[in-house]
Design a protein around this motif. Structure first.
Motif, PDB file in Angstrom:
ATOM      1  N   THR A 543      -1.069   3.390 -29.220  1.00 52.50           N
ATOM      2  CA  THR A 543      -2.013   2.343 -29.154  1.00 52.50           C
ATOM      3  C   THR A 543      -2.560   1.984 -27.947  1.00 52.50           C
ATOM      4  O   THR A 543      -2.492   2.782 -26.918  1.00 52.50           O
ATOM      5  CB  THR A 543      -0.988   1.047 -29.476  1.00 52.50           C
ATOM      6  OG1 THR A 543       0.076   0.849 -28.362  1.00 52.50           O
ATOM      7  CG2 THR A 543      -0.072   0.913 -30.765  1.00 52.50           C
ATOM      8  N   THR A 544      -3.371   1.026 -27.702  1.00 55.25           N
ATOM      9  CA  THR A 544      -4.047   0.858 -26.529  1.00 55.25           C
ATOM     10  C   THR A 544      -3.101   0.456 -25.418  1.00 55.25           C
ATOM     11  O   THR A 544      -2.078  -0.109 -25.684  1.00 55.25           O
ATOM     12  CB  THR A 544      -5.083  -0.404 -26.688  1.00 55.25           C
ATOM     13  OG1 THR A 544      -4.378  -1.396 -27.051  1.00 55.25           O
ATOM     14  CG2 THR A 544      -6.268  -0.126 -27.463  1.00 55.25           C
ATOM     15  N   GLY A 545      -3.456   0.646 -24.053  1.00 57.38           N
ATOM     16  CA  GLY A 545      -2.479   0.415 -23.045  1.00 57.38           C
ATOM     17  C   GLY A 545      -2.513   1.373 -22.064  1.00 57.38           C
ATOM     18  O   GLY A 545      -3.845   1.765 -21.588  1.00 57.38           O
ATOM     19  N   LYS A 546      -1.688   1.417 -20.925  1.00 58.46           N
ATOM     20  CA  LYS A 546      -1.869   2.198 -19.867  1.00 58.46           C
ATOM     21  C   LYS A 546      -0.715   3.302 -19.673  1.00 58.46           C
ATOM     22  O   LYS A 546       0.502   3.080 -20.268  1.00 58.46           O
ATOM     23  CB  LYS A 546      -1.641   1.123 -18.699  1.00 58.46           C
ATOM     24  CG  LYS A 546      -2.743   0.200 -18.559  1.00 58.46           C
ATOM     25  CD  LYS A 546      -2.628  -0.648 -17.422  1.00 58.46           C
ATOM     26  CE  LYS A 546      -3.588  -1.905 -17.283  1.00 58.46           C
ATOM     27  NZ  LYS A 546      -3.294  -2.907 -16.096  1.00 58.46           N
ATOM     28  N   ALA A 547      -1.156   4.432 -19.306  1.00 53.81           N
ATOM     29  CA  ALA A 547      -0.104   5.373 -18.700  1.00 53.81           C
ATOM     30  C   ALA A 547      -0.376   5.563 -17.102  1.00 53.81           C
ATOM     31  O   ALA A 547      -1.523   5.819 -16.863  1.00 53.81           O
ATOM     32  CB  ALA A 547      -0.559   6.767 -19.481  1.00 53.81           C
ATOM     33  N   SER A 548       0.706   5.326 -16.690  1.00 46.30           N
ATOM     34  CA  SER A 548       0.598   5.244 -15.234  1.00 46.30           C
ATOM     35  C   SER A 548       1.228   6.330 -14.298  1.00 46.30           C
ATOM     36  O   SER A 548       2.356   6.898 -14.844  1.00 46.30           O
ATOM     37  CB  SER A 548       1.279   3.977 -14.524  1.00 46.30           C
ATOM     38  OG  SER A 548       0.668   2.769 -15.240  1.00 46.30           O
ATOM     39  N   GLY A 549       0.604   6.682 -13.495  1.00 44.29           N
ATOM     40  CA  GLY A 549       1.417   7.571 -12.298  1.00 44.29           C
ATOM     41  C   GLY A 549       1.256   6.856 -10.854  1.00 44.29           C
ATOM     42  O   GLY A 549       1.174   5.904 -10.908  1.00 44.29           O
ATOM     43  N   MET A 550       1.390   7.641 -10.073  1.00 42.54           N
ATOM     44  CA  MET A 550       1.403   7.049  -8.448  1.00 42.54           C
ATOM     45  C   MET A 550      -0.147   6.965  -8.252  1.00 42.54           C
ATOM     46  O   MET A 550      -0.947   7.922  -7.998  1.00 42.54           O
ATOM     47  CB  MET A 550       2.186   8.039  -7.691  1.00 42.54           C
ATOM     48  CG  MET A 550       3.704   7.784  -7.641  1.00 42.54           C
ATOM     49  SD  MET A 550       4.335   9.002  -6.608  1.00 42.54           S
ATOM     50  CE  MET A 550       3.873   8.217  -4.916  1.00 42.54           C
ATOM     51  N   TYR A 551      -0.631   5.863  -7.988  1.00 36.90           N
ATOM     52  CA  TYR A 551      -1.925   5.366  -7.579  1.00 36.90           C
ATOM     53  C   TYR A 551      -2.952   5.801  -8.574  1.00 36.90           C
ATOM     54  O   TYR A 551      -4.162   5.968  -8.116  1.00 36.90           O
ATOM     55  CB  TYR A 551      -2.183   5.912  -6.350  1.00 36.90           C
ATOM     56  CG  TYR A 551      -1.079   5.775  -5.134  1.00 36.90           C
ATOM     57  CD1 TYR A 551      -0.850   4.658  -4.677  1.00 36.90           C
ATOM     58  CD2 TYR A 551      -0.445   6.865  -4.589  1.00 36.90           C
ATOM     59  CE1 TYR A 551       0.362   4.184  -3.846  1.00 36.90           C
ATOM     60  CE2 TYR A 551       0.635   6.788  -3.786  1.00 36.90           C
ATOM     61  CZ  TYR A 551       1.060   5.574  -3.313  1.00 36.90           C
ATOM     62  OH  TYR A 551       1.885   5.112  -2.461  1.00 36.90           O
ATOM     63  N   ILE A 565      -1.013  12.361 -22.818  1.00 38.14           N
ATOM     64  CA  ILE A 565      -1.446  12.324 -21.247  1.00 38.14           C
ATOM     65  C   ILE A 565      -0.279  13.012 -20.606  1.00 38.14           C
ATOM     66  O   ILE A 565       0.825  12.513 -20.499  1.00 38.14           O
ATOM     67  CB  ILE A 565      -1.933  10.913 -21.027  1.00 38.14           C
ATOM     68  CG1 ILE A 565      -2.949  10.443 -21.928  1.00 38.14           C
ATOM     69  CG2 ILE A 565      -2.509  10.997 -19.642  1.00 38.14           C
ATOM     70  CD1 ILE A 565      -3.298   9.017 -21.713  1.00 38.14           C
ATOM     71  N   HIS A 566      -0.618  13.969 -19.690  1.00 38.47           N
ATOM     72  CA  HIS A 566       0.064  14.512 -18.774  1.00 38.47           C
ATOM     73  C   HIS A 566      -0.393  14.160 -17.416  1.00 38.47           C
ATOM     74  O   HIS A 566      -1.682  14.595 -17.230  1.00 38.47           O
ATOM     75  CB  HIS A 566       0.336  16.034 -18.956  1.00 38.47           C
ATOM     76  CG  HIS A 566       1.374  16.774 -17.922  1.00 38.47           C
ATOM     77  ND1 HIS A 566       2.730  16.525 -17.851  1.00 38.47           N
ATOM     78  CD2 HIS A 566       0.818  17.570 -16.879  1.00 38.47           C
ATOM     79  CE1 HIS A 566       3.213  17.300 -17.017  1.00 38.47           C
ATOM     80  NE2 HIS A 566       1.978  17.842 -16.400  1.00 38.47           N
ATOM     81  N   ILE A 567       0.354  13.552 -16.542  1.00 38.12           N
ATOM     82  CA  ILE A 567      -0.205  13.153 -15.291  1.00 38.12           C
ATOM     83  C   ILE A 567       0.824  13.845 -14.213  1.00 38.12           C
ATOM     84  O   ILE A 567       2.154  13.703 -14.098  1.00 38.12           O
ATOM     85  CB  ILE A 567      -0.096  11.678 -14.965  1.00 38.12           C
ATOM     86  CG1 ILE A 567      -0.708  11.094 -15.963  1.00 38.12           C
ATOM     87  CG2 ILE A 567      -0.449  11.138 -13.414  1.00 38.12           C
ATOM     88  CD1 ILE A 567      -0.365   9.519 -16.079  1.00 38.12           C
ATOM     89  N   GLU A 568       0.007  14.686 -13.121  1.00 37.59           N
ATOM     90  CA  GLU A 568       0.934  15.155 -12.062  1.00 37.59           C
ATOM     91  C   GLU A 568       0.366  14.654 -10.742  1.00 37.59           C
ATOM     92  O   GLU A 568      -0.627  14.847 -10.719  1.00 37.59           O
ATOM     93  CB  GLU A 568       0.578  16.736 -12.136  1.00 37.59           C
ATOM     94  CG  GLU A 568       1.448  17.435 -13.448  1.00 37.59           C
ATOM     95  CD  GLU A 568       1.113  19.015 -13.268  1.00 37.59           C
ATOM     96  OE1 GLU A 568       0.506  19.541 -12.232  1.00 37.59           O
ATOM     97  OE2 GLU A 568       1.437  19.872 -14.396  1.00 37.59           O
TER      98      GLU A 568
END
Length: 760
Positions: A543-551, A565-568
């Protein structure tokens, strides 16, 4: 002991050596302690201790430690005592005739007075209760066995013990060791006698006295039945069973991992301030007694000290991780057996993030084998230590790790150890040279950083040869490690993961793996099996929304199916070879790798946040303009990409309208030195027709000369070429169906436009 900021502060401890004179040229082999009078009103005690020792060289004086209490008499039937003196914490026994080397003698010391407490450690009086805490945090050195008996108060001179405590008949007294007798003295008092047959350090022995009631059970151990005794206030008895519901399972897990329970009882007793790993008589604070398992990790942490800290003890305070790092690990890892592996890994992931973020407190970068005294109780020892043990366990494999630990614990049983002792014991047992691992994780400040630079896939019959190139750096150090074992995670088009390992020495690594599928991505340490200088997060967005990492955050504005979504968050600076002609100052401690794969379609932007507070290494004055750079992978150069800016030079956001897989980093350019053409030509327009397309496209622009970089939705480079003239026809018949991004690049390596292309 365990340190945490929760309902209570609970610590486990250690200490520097006492004064150099204390214990010099002697080896204490046995203490017999008689606490004859505990005055709960005036907070005093009267006691007699007999110290049995062996001279290691000829001595004419014996130096012991005793804090606050006053000695009234010293006698010996084995040596000619001519007198004694007390200077601060040092008790000096003078001998009329020197004691020859290798000669044993016993000295009986009578003493008493007001007891010492530093607010946490020492002797604690609370209402009708009293106990000792073997260490203190305000005292340096921290060890406080000396607050209730004369001793060599360090953790290298270990001895056996007998403890006698006399209290009123209505009260209970409990000590470490086995209860040998409980004698009614016929005068309204009784005396308990406990014996500790194992050799332990002075901070490990303990006593508690007061109106305690006992909750008892028996654990059927690996080699014998082991009593379980929990001593609490009468009002707390109803909470014990719920709090200790898993104590047998925890003990069984530790025995299976590290060998038979090394002491006499599984014993706990309530204290007024915190938790402390006294043998057979672990101190726990009332906050642990919740009646449920919410504080269970303290039960496990302190029990694990019976192996790590008590059976073996760090020889130097600077290497406290050998006690606390292992216990902190065990206080998390037990969940793998009691609950499930995911519960353990989730908590360990949080601890690894804590270690990474603790740099803000000047702790996370310290080397584990050289932690300063004022940071003994900080994140480096406890949290970083735990993550290094976690890393070691995965480096060796669970079974081999457990076998190696049993070898280490048996080899140095009831002795003191160093990090090198641990390293050599593992090497000896496994045949694996652990030098590289210990240099990287124990003896070097900061943490290693491992990255996938690029990968390629080549068909090999029905399989694929996947060539992977890796690199290593080190946070806050120029160390480059050897003996690297890195787990690679290969993701298929359905987001399933297959893992394999690669081994290498030096800065760069290279391997080829043959797979049954063509991976869409390759990740380093996807399951967080090792402590490294990056923080990974994975999201499946439906769904719509946010995927968060540092900064950083990815904002999903619309979506038809799902997106991975993969965040490093890399906590080292990215290399920028090939961009050395730029006027940019690259961020030395931060860059991101983003991977995105859509099922269906999705509109996703990426927001990167900068601030002078967090990025002061590159943002100094108002002339420092923060820019956002992108590259498909480490095999290519960096490009300045189009983004929207909001904020000031000190704090702001850079928003990429269409988030593309690849690496991103901040850089700064001094606006006062800008030359013509150094910033993107944002007014230049480009067109791509037709779109969607099947076999070919036409690109057009008002520019006469530029470069084109085409990447797929996974960030993989498909094609790159120069264009001369205002338009060009490009064949896309060999492209797979899907989404592509066509990047138009000017002569200054600025991406001045990005167009999305749909290939049918």
């Amino acid at each position: 002991m365990k340190k945490t900021l929760a309902i209570i502060l609970i610590f486990t401890t250690f200490f520097a050596m006492a004064k150099a004179q204390s214990g010099e040229n002697i080896d204490v082999t046995h203490y017999e302690i008689h606490l004859n009078n505990l005055d709960f009103t005036n907070h005093t005690l009267e006691a007699v201790t007999t110290v049995t020792l062996t001279a290691t060289s000829t001595v004419s004086t014996i130096d012991l430690e005793l804090k606050s209490l006053i000695v009234s008499n010293v006698t010996s039937s084995d040596a000619n005592v001519s007198g004694f003196t007390q200077d601060g914490d040092v008790l000096t026994i003078n001998l009329a005739t020197a004691l020859a080397a290798n000669t044993s003698a016993s000295f009986t010391i009578s003493y008493g007075g007001n007891t010492f407490n530093d607010g946490w450690g020492g002797i604690l009086w609370s209402g009708g209760y009293v106990c000792n805490m073997g260490v203190g945090f305000e005292s340096v050195p921290h060890n406080l066995g000396k607050t209730w008996f004369p001793c060599v108060d360090n953790f290298t001179d270990k001895a056996t013990y007998e403890v006698f405590v006399t209290v009123p008949t209505a009260l209970a007294a409990v000590c470490g060791g086995n209860l040998e007798s409980n004698i009614d003295n016929g005068n309204g008092t009784h005396t308990v006698h406990y014996v500790v047959p194992q050799e332990i350090a002075t901070y490990h022995i303990s006593f508690v006295a007061g109106d305690y009631v006992e909750w008892a059970d028996t654990y059927e151990g690996m080699e014998r039945d082991i009593p379980i005794n929990v001593y609490v206030k009468p009002s707390q008895l109803n909470k014990v069973e719920g709090t200790f519901v898993n104590v047998k399972e925890i003990a069984s897990y530790f025995e299976n991992c590290y060998g038979p329970y090394p002491f006499n009882r599984i014993g706990y007793a309530i204290t007024s301030v915190g938790c402390m790993e006294h043998i057979d008589n672990i101190g726990i604070t009332s906050g642990v007694l919740t009646g449920n398992t919410s504080q269970e990790s303290y039960i496990a942490h302190e029990m694990s000290h019976m192996w790590f800290g008590n059976k073996i003890t760090c020889a130097r305070a600077e290497e406290m991780w050998l006690n606390e790092g292992f216990a902190q690990f065990c206080g998390i890892n037990y969940q793998e057996a009691v609950y499930d592996e995911a519960t353990y890994q989730d908590e360990m992931n949080g601890v690894m993030e804590t270690v990474m973020k603790s740099y803000d407190k000047n702790e996370g970068w310290l080397a584990l084998d050289d932690v300063p005294m004022d940071m003994t109780y900080g994140n480096t020892v406890y949290q970083k230590g735990a993550t290094v043990v976690h890393t070691l366990r995965n480096y060796l494999g669970k079974d081999l790790f457990n076998e190696a630990m049993r070898h280490y614990l048996n080899k140095f049983a009831y002795q003191s150890v160093t990090s090198n002792d641990l390293r050599d014991a593992i090497t000896e047992y496994t045949g694996i040279d652990m030098t590289g691992f210990f240099e990287t994780y124990v003896s070097t400040c900061g943490e290693p950083h491992y990255a996938i630079d690029w990968f390629t896939c080549t068909p090999n019959g029905s399989q694929f040869d996947v060539e992977v190139s890796t690199s290593q750096r080190h946070r806050h150090s120029d160390h480059i490690g050897s003996g690297v074992i890195l787990e690679l995670a290969f993701m298929d088009s359905d987001w399933n993961i297959v893992t394999d390992t690669m081994h290498w020495d030096g800065q760069y690594g290279h391997t080829t793996k043959t797979l049954d599928f063509q991976p869409i991505a390759v990740f380093a340490d996807y399951y967080n099996k090792a402590l490294d200088a990056k923080i990974d997060r994975n999201y499946v967005m439906k769904t719509t929304g946010k995927a968060s990492g540092m900064y950083f955050e990815a904002n999903v504005a619309s979506i038809t199916d799902s997106t991975f979504i993969h965040i490093e968050n890399h906590l080292v600076g990215a290399d920028h070879e090939g961009n050395n002609d730029w006027e940019y100052t690259f961020h030395p401690d931060k860059y991101w790798t983003i991977f995105r794969d859509d099922k269906g379609t999705a509109d996703i932007n990426g927001v990167f946040t900068y601030s002078k507070a967090n990025d002061g290494c590159i943002i100094h004055t108002q002339n420092d303009s923060v820019v956002l750079l992108w590259r498909p992978n480490a095999a290519t150069i960096w490009y300045l990409i189009p983004y929207e800016t909001y904020g000031t030079w000190q704090l702001g956001r850079l928003t990429v309208p269409e988030l593309i897989s690849g690496d991103y980093t901040f850089a700064v350019i001094d606006k006062s030195h800008l030359g013509a053409g150094e910033l993107p030509q944002s007014e230049v327009s480009f067109t791509v027709t037709p779109n969607p397309a099947e076999s070919q496209i036409r690109i057009a622009s008002e520019l006469d000369e530029y470069n084109v970089l085409i990447v797929n939705a996974l960030g993989q480079t498909i094609s790159t070429f120069p264009v001369k003239g205002k338009e060009k026809i490009i064949s896309i018949s060999d492209y797979k169906s899907g989404i592509y991004y066509i990047n138009f690049i000017d002569r200054n390596k600025n991406i001045i436009s990005t167009q999305k292309l749909i290939k049918r």
